[in-house]
Design a protein around this motif. Structure first.
Motif, short mmCIF file in Angstrom:
data_model
loop_
_atom_site.label_atom_id
_atom_site.label_comp_id
_atom_site.label_asym_id
_atom_site.label_seq_id
_atom_site.Cartn_x
_atom_site.Cartn_y
_atom_site.Cartn_z
N GLY A 73 -6.48 4.00 7.65
CA GLY A 73 -5.36 5.13 7.96
C GLY A 73 -5.31 5.60 9.42
O GLY A 73 -4.59 6.35 9.57
N GLY A 94 7.60 7.94 5.61
CA GLY A 94 7.58 9.46 5.07
C GLY A 94 7.88 10.34 6.20
O GLY A 94 8.95 11.10 5.98
N ALA A 104 3.93 3.33 4.82
CA ALA A 104 4.47 4.36 3.67
C ALA A 104 4.30 5.71 4.60
O ALA A 104 5.32 6.70 4.33
CB ALA A 104 3.70 4.35 2.56
N CYS A 105 3.49 6.03 5.29
CA CYS A 105 3.22 7.40 5.93
C CYS A 105 4.10 7.68 7.06
O CYS A 105 4.84 8.72 6.94
CB CYS A 105 1.65 7.68 6.47
SG CYS A 105 1.28 8.83 7.40
N ARG A 115 0.81 -1.23 0.16
CA ARG A 115 0.05 -0.09 0.18
C ARG A 115 0.86 1.21 0.02
O ARG A 115 1.56 1.57 0.90
CB ARG A 115 -0.93 0.00 1.18
CG ARG A 115 -1.99 -1.28 1.12
CD ARG A 115 -2.86 -1.14 2.45
NE ARG A 115 -3.65 -0.20 2.56
CZ ARG A 115 -3.80 0.52 3.54
NH1 ARG A 115 -3.38 0.16 4.81
NH2 ARG A 115 -4.63 1.62 3.63
N LYS A 116 0.96 1.77 -1.03
CA LYS A 116 1.90 3.11 -1.37
C LYS A 116 1.79 4.10 -0.54
O LYS A 116 2.08 5.25 -0.33
CB LYS A 116 2.07 3.44 -2.73
CG LYS A 116 2.63 2.26 -3.53
CD LYS A 116 2.97 2.54 -4.88
CE LYS A 116 3.08 1.50 -5.85
NZ LYS A 116 3.90 0.08 -5.09
N LYS A 117 0.16 4.40 -0.04
CA LYS A 117 0.03 5.44 0.83
C LYS A 117 -0.82 5.06 1.95
O LYS A 117 -1.78 5.68 2.71
CB LYS A 117 -1.09 6.33 -0.01
CG LYS A 117 -0.82 6.85 -1.18
CD LYS A 117 -2.05 7.78 -1.81
CE LYS A 117 -1.00 8.46 -2.95
NZ LYS A 117 -1.86 9.46 -3.61
N GLY A 118 -0.16 3.74 2.33
CA GLY A 118 -0.75 3.00 3.78
C GLY A 118 -0.05 3.71 5.06
O GLY A 118 0.74 4.48 4.89
N ASN A 119 -0.29 3.23 6.25
CA ASN A 119 0.20 3.52 7.47
C ASN A 119 1.76 3.53 7.42
O ASN A 119 2.48 4.44 7.84
CB ASN A 119 -0.39 2.69 8.48
CG ASN A 119 -1.77 3.09 8.96
OD1 ASN A 119 -2.44 4.19 8.70
ND2 ASN A 119 -2.55 1.97 8.91
N ASP A 157 10.86 1.22 -3.24
CA ASP A 157 9.63 0.62 -2.69
C ASP A 157 9.67 -0.88 -3.31
O ASP A 157 9.86 -0.99 -4.47
CB ASP A 157 8.64 1.34 -3.92
CG ASP A 157 7.20 1.12 -3.52
OD1 ASP A 157 6.96 -0.09 -2.95
OD2 ASP A 157 6.21 1.74 -4.11
#
Length: 188
Positions: free
Chosen positions: A169, A21, A17-18, A11-15, A38
């Motif tokens: 999220g 970041g 990854a967040c 999941r590129k915008k999952g927990n 990735d």
């Protein structure tokens, strides 16, 4: 310092990854060079267990020609490598596990006096996210990673688990604060 981060979540915008970041932003703010790989975008086959990589102790030398060698070369070049993964059924994601298995090609002579590693002395860190608690849930991931660090002859650059993350999220209120503190501790 050169830091390699390995996103092990599909999941590129999952927990994961967040949170990664936030860690990367803090590391950059501290003046470090950060590169993210990735793993979900890489073709990394499972280890064949053929031991061909053991014939050359000075290079990766795996017979498989996929993206693993490039990622492993980045690990060799980095001062610190940060592995990240959400907890999947009491283990690492398939993306992370495949790379860990293929990293056997970084090591030779394990359990002998001739034990060498192409990442010896480099920092290795682990960040795991999950929905549950640490106990009876993710502690085996951290135990396994500690053993992997030993095989790598690597330095412990830190571990972080952020539980209470949900598929939509949601995560604990202190998640960002903990991620930033983890980033600072990684590079002490």
């Amino acid at each position: 310092m050169k830091i390699l981060t390995l996103l092990g979540s599909a999941r590129k915008k999952g927990n994961t990854a967040c949170i990664l970041g936030w860690v990367e932003e803090e590391l950059k703010a501290l003046g470090h060079e950060v590169e993210r790989v990735d793993l979900g975008n890489k073709k990394i086959n499972g280890c064949l267990g053929c031991a061909k990589c053991k014939e050359n102790t000075k290079a990766i030398d795996c017979i498989q020609k996929d993206d693993a060698e490039g990622v492993l070369e980045k690990m060799i070049a980095a001062d610190v490598t940060l592995f990240t993964s959400p907890a999947y059924f009491w283990g690492f994601t398939a993306q992370v596990k495949a790379l860990m298995d293929r990293s056997w090609s970084l090591v030779s002579g394990f359990h002998t006096p001739k034990h060498t590693s192409l990442v010896e002395g480099k920092g290795q860190a682990l960040l795991v996210t999950g929905g549950g608690q640490y106990d009876n849930n993710v502690e085996p991931l951290f135990t396994a990673f500690g053993r992997l660090r030993s095989i790598y002859k690597a330095e412990d650059a830190g571990d972080l688990f952020i539980g209470g993350c949900t598929i939509d999220g949601q995560m604990p209120e202190d998640a960002k604060e903990r991620a930033l503190a983890f980033a600072r501790a990684m590079v002490k």
